[in-house]
Scaffold this motif. Structure first.
Motif, PDB file in Angstrom:
ATOM      1  N   VAL A 204       0.864  -1.184   0.000  1.00 44.34           N
ATOM      2  CA  VAL A 204       0.000   0.000   0.000  1.00 44.34           C
ATOM      3  C   VAL A 204       0.899   1.232   0.000  1.00 44.34           C
ATOM      4  CG1 VAL A 204      -1.783   1.268   1.246  1.00 44.34           C
ATOM      5  CG2 VAL A 204      -1.803  -1.236   1.246  1.00 44.34           C
ATOM      6  N   GLY A 205       0.601   2.179  -0.864  1.00 43.37           N
ATOM      7  CA  GLY A 205       1.419   3.379  -0.985  1.00 43.37           C
ATOM      8  C   GLY A 205       1.274   4.339   0.182  1.00 43.37           C
ATOM      9  N   SER A 206       2.122   5.343   0.214  1.00 47.99           N
ATOM     10  CA  SER A 206       2.108   6.318   1.308  1.00 47.99           C
ATOM     11  C   SER A 206       0.848   7.165   1.322  1.00 47.99           C
ATOM     12  CB  SER A 206       3.338   7.226   1.214  1.00 47.99           C
ATOM     13  OG  SER A 206       3.370   7.909  -0.036  1.00 47.99           O
ATOM     14  N   ASP A 207       0.091   7.137   0.224  1.00 46.55           N
ATOM     15  CA  ASP A 207      -1.180   7.856   0.167  1.00 46.55           C
ATOM     16  C   ASP A 207      -2.359   6.958   0.516  1.00 46.55           C
ATOM     17  OD1 ASP A 207      -1.132   6.235  -2.039  1.00 46.55           O
ATOM     18  OD2 ASP A 207      -1.573   7.818  -3.504  1.00 46.55           O
ATOM     19  N   GLY A 208      -2.078   5.716   0.941  1.00 46.56           N
ATOM     20  CA  GLY A 208      -3.146   4.808   1.336  1.00 46.56           C
ATOM     21  C   GLY A 208      -3.783   4.067   0.189  1.00 46.56           C
ATOM     22  N   ARG A 209      -3.200   4.143  -1.005  1.00 45.09           N
ATOM     23  CA  ARG A 209      -3.761   3.456  -2.162  1.00 45.09           C
ATOM     24  C   ARG A 209      -3.050   2.127  -2.402  1.00 45.09           C
ATOM     25  NH1 ARG A 209      -7.053   6.770  -5.219  1.00 45.09           N
ATOM     26  NH2 ARG A 209      -6.973   8.979  -4.649  1.00 45.09           N
ATOM     27  N   LEU A 210      -3.827   1.144  -2.822  1.00 43.53           N
ATOM     28  CA  LEU A 210      -3.258  -0.171  -3.106  1.00 43.53           C
ATOM     29  C   LEU A 210      -2.407  -0.100  -4.367  1.00 43.53           C
ATOM     30  CD1 LEU A 210      -3.231  -3.235  -2.400  1.00 43.53           C
ATOM     31  CD2 LEU A 210      -5.172  -3.478  -3.961  1.00 43.53           C
ATOM     32  N   LEU A 211      -1.173  -0.602  -4.261  1.00 40.50           N
ATOM     33  CA  LEU A 211      -0.267  -0.575  -5.395  1.00 40.50           C
ATOM     34  C   LEU A 211      -0.115  -1.928  -6.076  1.00 40.50           C
ATOM     35  CD1 LEU A 211       2.611   1.660  -3.960  1.00 40.50           C
ATOM     36  CD2 LEU A 211       0.707   2.350  -5.446  1.00 40.50           C
ATOM     37  N   GLU A 212      -0.030  -2.995  -5.297  1.00 39.79           N
ATOM     38  CA  GLU A 212       0.264  -4.306  -5.852  1.00 39.79           C
ATOM     39  C   GLU A 212      -0.195  -5.392  -4.889  1.00 39.79           C
ATOM     40  OE1 GLU A 212       0.503  -6.311  -8.207  1.00 39.79           O
ATOM     41  OE2 GLU A 212       2.462  -5.819  -9.071  1.00 39.79           O
ATOM     42  N   VAL A 213      -0.588  -6.536  -5.447  1.00 42.23           N
ATOM     43  CA  VAL A 213      -0.963  -7.699  -4.643  1.00 42.23           C
ATOM     44  C   VAL A 213      -0.321  -8.927  -5.259  1.00 42.23           C
ATOM     45  CG1 VAL A 213      -2.835  -9.143  -3.758  1.00 42.23           C
ATOM     46  CG2 VAL A 213      -3.188  -6.678  -4.010  1.00 42.23           C
ATOM     47  N   TRP A 214       0.294  -9.756  -4.416  1.00 40.15           N
ATOM     48  CA  TRP A 214       0.829 -11.047  -4.822  1.00 40.15           C
ATOM     49  C   TRP A 214      -0.058 -12.133  -4.215  1.00 40.15           C
ATOM     50  CZ3 TRP A 214       3.696  -6.838  -3.665  1.00 40.15           C
ATOM     51  CH2 TRP A 214       4.696  -6.456  -4.581  1.00 40.15           C
ATOM     52  N   ARG A 215      -0.716 -12.913  -5.057  1.00 42.94           N
ATOM     53  CA  ARG A 215      -1.615 -13.955  -4.568  1.00 42.94           C
ATOM     54  C   ARG A 215      -0.835 -15.196  -4.171  1.00 42.94           C
ATOM     55  NH1 ARG A 215      -5.758 -10.919  -3.478  1.00 42.94           N
ATOM     56  NH2 ARG A 215      -6.087  -9.423  -5.173  1.00 42.94           N
ATOM     57  N   GLY A 216      -1.303 -15.877  -3.165  1.00 46.76           N
ATOM     58  CA  GLY A 216      -0.667 -17.112  -2.725  1.00 46.76           C
ATOM     59  C   GLY A 216       0.619 -16.842  -1.980  1.00 46.76           C
ATOM     60  N   ASN A 217       1.537 -17.805  -2.040  1.00 50.10           N
ATOM     61  CA  ASN A 217       2.783 -17.717  -1.284  1.00 50.10           C
ATOM     62  C   ASN A 217       3.992 -17.886  -2.198  1.00 50.10           C
ATOM     63  OD1 ASN A 217       3.656 -17.132   1.254  1.00 50.10           O
ATOM     64  ND2 ASN A 217       3.540 -19.217   2.048  1.00 50.10           N
ATOM     65  N   GLY A 218       3.799 -17.636  -3.498  1.00 51.07           N
ATOM     66  CA  GLY A 218       4.889 -17.839  -4.436  1.00 51.07           C
ATOM     67  C   GLY A 218       5.777 -16.630  -4.641  1.00 51.07           C
ATOM     68  N   TRP A 219       5.484 -15.516  -4.003  1.00 57.83           N
ATOM     69  CA  TRP A 219       6.297 -14.309  -4.177  1.00 57.83           C
ATOM     70  C   TRP A 219       7.657 -14.447  -3.501  1.00 57.83           C
ATOM     71  CZ3 TRP A 219       7.444 -11.797   0.469  1.00 57.83           C
ATOM     72  CH2 TRP A 219       6.638 -12.139   1.565  1.00 57.83           C
ATOM     73  N   LYS A 220       8.601 -13.639  -3.969  1.00 61.07           N
ATOM     74  CA  LYS A 220       9.950 -13.658  -3.406  1.00 61.07           C
ATOM     75  C   LYS A 220      10.200 -12.383  -2.612  1.00 61.07           C
ATOM     76  CE  LYS A 220      11.778 -16.446  -7.209  1.00 61.07           C
ATOM     77  NZ  LYS A 220      11.860 -17.666  -6.367  1.00 61.07           N
ATOM     78  N   ALA A 221      10.990 -12.496  -1.549  1.00 57.46           N
ATOM     79  CA  ALA A 221      11.250 -11.360  -0.673  1.00 57.46           C
ATOM     80  C   ALA A 221      11.918 -10.207  -1.420  1.00 57.46           C
ATOM     81  CB  ALA A 221      12.108 -11.796   0.513  1.00 57.46           C
ATOM     82  N   ASP A 222      12.900 -10.534  -2.274  1.00 58.47           N
ATOM     83  CA  ASP A 222      13.579  -9.447  -2.980  1.00 58.47           C
ATOM     84  C   ASP A 222      12.656  -8.767  -3.984  1.00 58.47           C
ATOM     85  OD1 ASP A 222      13.471 -11.572  -4.739  1.00 58.47           O
ATOM     86  OD2 ASP A 222      15.613 -11.553  -5.227  1.00 58.47           O
ATOM     87  N   GLU A 223      11.689  -9.503  -4.521  1.00 56.83           N
ATOM     88  CA  GLU A 223      10.722  -8.911  -5.437  1.00 56.83           C
ATOM     89  C   GLU A 223       9.890  -7.848  -4.729  1.00 56.83           C
ATOM     90  OE1 GLU A 223       7.028 -10.440  -8.310  1.00 56.83           O
ATOM     91  OE2 GLU A 223       7.878 -11.764  -6.787  1.00 56.83           O
ATOM     92  N   VAL A 224       9.405  -8.162  -3.543  1.00 60.13           N
ATOM     93  CA  VAL A 224       8.596  -7.199  -2.788  1.00 60.13           C
ATOM     94  C   VAL A 224       9.449  -6.031  -2.313  1.00 60.13           C
ATOM     95  CG1 VAL A 224       7.191  -6.887  -0.713  1.00 60.13           C
ATOM     96  CG2 VAL A 224       6.927  -8.953  -2.101  1.00 60.13           C
ATOM     97  N   ALA A 225      10.644  -6.326  -1.792  1.00 63.82           N
ATOM     98  CA  ALA A 225      11.524  -5.256  -1.315  1.00 63.82           C
ATOM     99  C   ALA A 225      11.905  -4.303  -2.450  1.00 63.82           C
ATOM    100  CB  ALA A 225      12.772  -5.859  -0.680  1.00 63.82           C
TER     101      ALA A 225
END
Length: 337
Positions: free
Chosen positions: A300-321
């Motif tokens: 969620v962005g600093s303005d309170g708006r949703l920016l991105e969602v990763w469904r399930g548990n297949g996302w990677k930590a470096d991808e989110v960071a």
């Protein structure tokens, strides 16, 4: 934009999975407890158990003095097949596994071998469960006979109204791990927030413990970047608010290495939690004691708006960071922070 990714596909606690719209739905049955004290004692015993079996979130390698049993534990399990093997998983309603978990219905990782592929719903089986800090697998299946009647799968609930990229996250009122009120709009404002959902009674390495490990890595990456560490944060919301009290969440946070100044846990009214889950596109419904749910992690962005969602548990930590860095760092440079 949503990134739909299959999830790598607790008293009596039962968990099972079912594929819905590209996601893996985890279904967990939690039998009622007689007192809140008993619940919290059970949880703290499980936390203490991490010390004897190896913390699933630790990053250092085991010392040579540690035994093979500490690295991989093997349990003999009895149960009934509920769904046949598919995509490397079989769903079994198993009996208590002493020293590990109570009776549940859940998916097990399996190989494509004849002793697995020939099993059918209703078969009574005995097998070996191998568990390490990072993964689990089941093998050496032995068919013991047939159960009286397989339990049919119930229909899964539909998710609530799902937010889209650019939508403002509606306000919410929860309580953090210290029991203090957490006003959603105020908390999100001014920070890029990684929002995720889990529950503390899940011990299976590939489920909630995996989410916690990844979030710990996200925490390390963002705190280690002076451009974004003061503009980013993590919020984990329990999907089991009846059990996950602030006290339980605080102990859990300490066990997974969460910095309370950067990574908060929250609980609240079950209806409020259910609403939040629906807004983030998660299933949240109790059917005959079963808690049906999916997994998701969002930014969620600093303005309170949703920016991105990763469904399930297949996302990677470096991808989110990296996603947070890409958006938070330029803002920090513009403001001279």
């Amino acid at each position: 934009m949503d990134r739909d990714a299959p999830a790598p596909s607790l008293p009596d606690v039962r968990a099972s999975s079912e594929h819905v719209g590209g996601a893996t739905v985890l279904r967990c049955m939690m039998a009622p407890m007689r007192s809140s004290l008993r619940l919290q004692l059970a949880f703290f015993c499980s936390i203490a158990g991490f010390a004897s079996i190896g913390n699933p979130l630790r990053s250092e390698a085991p010392s040579p003095a540690e035994s093979h049993e500490a690295a991989e534990r093997v349990f003999t399990v009895n149960g009934i097949v509920r769904q046949p093997a598919r995509d490397g998983r079989i769903i079994i309603a198993h009996q208590d596994i002493p020293g590990y978990m109570p009776a549940m219905t859940m998916p097990f990782n399996v190989a494509d071998t004849p002793d697995v592929t020939e099993l059918k719903p209703g078969d009574r089986v005995r097998f070996q469960l191998h568990v390490t800090d990072d993964a689990s697998r089941a093998d050496h299946f032995e068919r013991l006979g047939r159960a009286a009647e397989p339990r049919p799968s119930s229909a899964l609930p539909k998710p609530g109204k799902r937010l889209k990229a650019g939508d403002t996250v509606p306000g919410f009122q929860l309580a953090d791990e210290e029991g203090r009120p957490l006003d959603g709009a105020a908390y999100l404002k001014g920070h890029f927030t990684v929002v995720s959902f889990l529950f503390t009674r899940c011990p299976v390495p590939e489920f909630c413990p995996l989410t916690a490990r990844k979030l710990r890595d996200v925490q390390s990456a963002l705190q280690g970047d002076p451009r974004v560490r003061d503009r980013s944060q993590i919020l984990v919301i329990t999907i089991d608010p009846e059990f996950d009290t602030p006290t339980v969440l605080k102990a859990y946070g300490e066990s997974v290495g969460a910095d309370p100044h950067f990574w908060k846990f929250a609980t609240g009214n079950p209806e409020q939690v259910k609403t939040l889950m629906g807004e983030f596109g998660l299933y949240a419904e109790r059917n005959n004691g079963l808690l049906d749910h999916t997994l998701a992690t969002a930014v969620v962005g600093s303005d309170g708006r949703l920016l991105e969602v990763w469904r399930g548990n297949g996302w990677k930590a470096d991808e989110v960071a990296d996603f947070v860095r890409f958006r938070a760092a330029p803002m920090a440079e513009k403001t001279g922070e």
